[in-house]
Write a protein that holds these residues in place. Sequence first.
Motif, PDB file in Angstrom:
ATOM      1  N   ARG A  80      80.563  27.589  42.110  1.00  0.00           N
ATOM      2  CA  ARG A  80      81.093  28.218  43.322  1.00  0.00           C
ATOM      3  C   ARG A  80      80.116  29.248  43.873  1.00  0.00           C
ATOM      4  N   GLN A  84      78.467  29.147  47.585  1.00  0.00           N
ATOM      5  CA  GLN A  84      78.573  30.289  48.494  1.00  0.00           C
ATOM      6  C   GLN A  84      77.197  30.818  48.882  1.00  0.00           C
ATOM      7  N   GLU A  87      75.937  28.522  51.547  1.00  0.00           N
ATOM      8  CA  GLU A  87      76.623  28.792  52.819  1.00  0.00           C
ATOM      9  C   GLU A  87      76.042  30.020  53.509  1.00  0.00           C
TER      10      GLU A  87
END
Length: 275
Positions: A80, A84, A87
């Motif tokens: 995760r 992130q 992103e």
Amino acid sequence: MPIAAWPRATTSTTVERVSLQAHVLACSSLIAVVMVPCMLYVSLEEKDVQMKLNAMGPLSHWIMGTINYWLLLTRSDDIRKCVQHMEMDWRLVRRNDDQDVMLRYAKIGRFVAGFCAIFMQSGTFLFTVAKAMTSMNVIIGNETMSVHPMTCPIYSKFIDTRFSPANEIMLAVELLSCFIVNSITVGACGLAAVFAMHAYGQLSMLFAWLNDLVEDEDKGNNFAEKKLATIVEHHLRVLSFISQMENVMQNICLVELVGCTMNMCLLAYYSITVC
């Protein structure tokens, strides 16, 4: 997503968490119901060494998938963080040239992930389907019966697959289990490809920025020091992403290295014995 290994959001509800745990339990059960009886068959039932080795090839695929599945689930937080991080990199990019570089490497990563999916499913899954469609004769008492062979033989004291409908049921379960194990390998390889290509794209951007910095210094541009500071900060950010990626992938790569080496040896043995 099919194997419930994609990291859940930190704000997920209780229902979503329970559903995810049930999904993981279902996938784990489908893997275990094929792998465990096959391990019992190899260790307790089959006495012929050649038959044991014939079963070891498919069994190793299930064992590797189980270990990789556990690693993906335990590294969910690290995955995760990597997602992130990616992103945020896409939000920070401003120049069109940098966007083009990131898009180019993102397409390469997606292509490699798609190729892994097609290669794994068309190889292992279709092999399991093709073997299930064949038939072999077995002698039970005074009768000769035709059954469909299992890719991973099942321990007879667990369930006797020589009889119908147990044979057909276990074949269907084995196909589902094979799809899940393949998806685990595809997911691990896909993550590695996407993460590696993203890091490659970020480093390519840094090279372009360094070239621009040299040109600015030649021209006596006063913004050179500010650009150098930006390059250093982004370089540290890329190194941080690579470190996170290493935490996710290093154990999975070790499993694939050891398992695939053993599988290549088994394939060489199968080729020699068949010829």
